[in-house]
Design an enzyme around this catalytic site. Sequence first.
Site, PDB file in Angstrom:
ATOM      1  N   CYS A   1       0.723  -1.260   0.132  1.00 31.54           N
ATOM      2  CA  CYS A   1       0.021  -0.218   0.063  1.00 31.54           C
ATOM      3  C   CYS A   1       0.843   1.301   0.137  1.00 31.54           C
ATOM      4  O   CYS A   1       0.544   2.329  -0.586  1.00 31.54           O
ATOM      5  CB  CYS A   1      -1.020   0.108   0.994  1.00 31.54           C
ATOM      6  SG  CYS A   1      -0.259  -0.088   2.735  1.00 31.54           S
TER       7      CYS A   1
ATOM      8  N   LYS B   1      -6.095  -9.259  10.975  1.00 31.06           N
ATOM      9  CA  LYS B   1      -5.833  -7.968  10.704  1.00 31.06           C
ATOM     10  C   LYS B   1      -7.213  -7.411  10.139  1.00 31.06           C
ATOM     11  O   LYS B   1      -7.705  -7.861   9.019  1.00 31.06           O
ATOM     12  CB  LYS B   1      -4.918  -7.564   9.570  1.00 31.06           C
ATOM     13  CG  LYS B   1      -4.859  -6.133   9.500  1.00 31.06           C
ATOM     14  CD  LYS B   1      -3.561  -5.704   8.254  1.00 31.06           C
ATOM     15  CE  LYS B   1      -3.605  -4.217   8.125  1.00 31.06           C
ATOM     16  NZ  LYS B   1      -2.515  -3.789   7.321  1.00 31.06           N
TER      17      LYS B   1
ATOM     18  N   ARG C   1      -2.126   5.787   8.143  1.00 30.89           N
ATOM     19  CA  ARG C   1      -2.152   6.176   6.600  1.00 30.89           C
ATOM     20  C   ARG C   1      -1.575   7.724   6.232  1.00 30.89           C
ATOM     21  O   ARG C   1      -1.128   7.805   5.237  1.00 30.89           O
ATOM     22  CB  ARG C   1      -3.589   6.052   6.078  1.00 30.89           C
ATOM     23  CG  ARG C   1      -4.090   4.566   6.358  1.00 30.89           C
ATOM     24  CD  ARG C   1      -5.201   4.164   5.752  1.00 30.89           C
ATOM     25  NE  ARG C   1      -5.668   2.689   6.031  1.00 30.89           N
ATOM     26  CZ  ARG C   1      -6.779   2.191   6.035  1.00 30.89           C
ATOM     27  NH1 ARG C   1      -7.821   2.885   5.806  1.00 30.89           N
ATOM     28  NH2 ARG C   1      -6.837   0.889   6.370  1.00 30.89           N
TER      29      ARG C   1
ATOM     30  N   LYS D   1      -4.487  -7.400  15.030  1.00 30.71           N
ATOM     31  CA  LYS D   1      -4.423  -5.946  14.824  1.00 30.71           C
ATOM     32  C   LYS D   1      -5.900  -5.597  14.499  1.00 30.71           C
ATOM     33  O   LYS D   1      -6.220  -6.138  13.716  1.00 30.71           O
ATOM     34  CB  LYS D   1      -3.431  -5.889  13.618  1.00 30.71           C
ATOM     35  CG  LYS D   1      -3.150  -4.399  13.381  1.00 30.71           C
ATOM     36  CD  LYS D   1      -2.270  -4.362  12.247  1.00 30.71           C
ATOM     37  CE  LYS D   1      -2.339  -2.969  11.769  1.00 30.71           C
ATOM     38  NZ  LYS D   1      -1.738  -2.674  10.400  1.00 30.71           N
TER      39      LYS D   1
HETATM   40  C1  PBG Z   1      -0.206  -1.699   5.848  1.00 31.46           C
HETATM   41  C2  PBG Z   1      -0.490  -1.398   7.255  1.00 31.46           C
HETATM   42  C3  PBG Z   1      -1.325  -0.620   7.756  1.00 31.46           C
HETATM   43  C4  PBG Z   1      -0.997  -0.690   9.347  1.00 31.46           C
HETATM   44  C5  PBG Z   1       0.133  -1.572   9.529  1.00 31.46           C
HETATM   45  N1  PBG Z   1       0.538  -1.908   8.174  1.00 31.46           N
HETATM   46  C6  PBG Z   1      -2.372   0.078   7.337  1.00 31.46           C
HETATM   47  C7  PBG Z   1      -3.694  -0.127   6.563  1.00 31.46           C
HETATM   48  O1  PBG Z   1      -3.851  -1.487   6.507  1.00 31.46           O
HETATM   49  O2  PBG Z   1      -4.212   0.467   6.030  1.00 31.46           O
HETATM   50  C8  PBG Z   1      -1.538   0.079  10.455  1.00 31.46           C
HETATM   51  C9  PBG Z   1      -0.864   0.418  11.692  1.00 31.46           C
HETATM   52  C10 PBG Z   1      -1.395   1.492  12.497  1.00 31.46           C
HETATM   53  O3  PBG Z   1      -2.470   1.909  12.177  1.00 31.46           O
HETATM   54  O4  PBG Z   1      -0.551   1.816  13.314  1.00 31.46           O
HETATM   55  N2  PBG Z   1      -1.107  -2.504   5.244  1.00 31.46           N
END
Ligand code: PBG
Length: 361
Positions: free
Chosen positions: A126, A224, A234, A277
């Site tokens: 991403c 997740k 983001r 997460k």
């Molecule tokens: C990448 C990723 C994200 C986070 C960790 N790895 C963002 C998402 O999935 O949009 C979020 C970490 C955080 O909010 O501290 N995919």
Amino acid sequence: MADAVFPEIRMRKRRKDEAARMKYRQTRAISLRDLIMPIFVKEGISGKKAIASMPGIYQFPVRKIAGEAGAIYRSGIPAVILFGIPRHKDDGGSSSYEETGVVQQAIREIKKEAPGLSVIADVCMCEYTSHGHCGIVKPIIGSRLSVIGKKSRRRPDAGHRTPIFEVDNDATIEILARISLSYANAGADIVAPSAMMDGQVKAIKEALKKGGYPGVKIMSYSAKYASSFYAPFRDAAESPPQFGDRLTYQMDYHNSDEALLEARLDIGEGADMLMVKPALGYADIIYRMKKELDFPLACYSVSGEYSMIKAAAMKGYIDERKVALEALTGLKRAGADQIITYYAEEVAGWMESESFDKAQD
Ligand code: PBG
């Protein structure tokens, strides 16, 4: 269970003073050994840059990363997790697997400075794709999204409506494997796939084995969830999706059995550690995973969790240190072996300034 009741049993005896409380304490206090500090590394900046939505957290240029990681290591934190923000983004996320990519460079710098620090590299697309999705995006045949670009930005897909694009699972896991191999080449100890693609752990495991890195571990973001708690991240990682959302790959937060299934599949595919997460609001998932699977388990206390405590503390509504330690201890009590938290470095500072038990009073 005891038949005795009040007044034979008096629970407050256990809380009479600190000595009594210590005696009955079930979960040991948070230790720095449990914590993992996230670091953002960005190409094309010359000094560290504050992240507005996460006070106290910065983006670092590659040439300052070794100093930062060294300081974290010397403070007693054993591990960091790296996120990269590249100069160049394209539809295929090509800067994610370059040997000279921003994270690859950072890993090399950190390993020179602090070889004992465990370096975890987040594996996702991403931050590297121009559209901000975690994989290769293709329009759904027959949809009106023929070209993914500016036009689609004006008609954002709400996810639950008719989808106009999809993230191509099988094409994406090949790239995730390639990214992981390049991180292993650079010296990463652990790769942490966070794209929520099916089969990602298997693809990465095979690539690492074939590439000659059977010892590089995989920490899988097994459960997740599609969460609004990621919003400040983001900003920090400059990775918001430019259209649509992540509901077709990240988990629906109404579900818990599915998290267990995801985790079992990851173990089967060769994961070395699991992760849940976000953490706040998901203690039931942490608890079940530890209890039912008894496998090494991390949780990620995400950006929104950090920023909420920070913001309330900055307004004087809460005592930051006490609330942060209470929240982190709760995650341990739920069953997490390790906690990824933006508070890690600050906790180390608190510990140095006074005894930790005192800090937890
Ligand atoms: C990448 C990723 C994200 C986070 C960790 N790895 C963002 C998402 O999935 O949009 C979020 C970490 C955080 O909010 O501290 N995919």
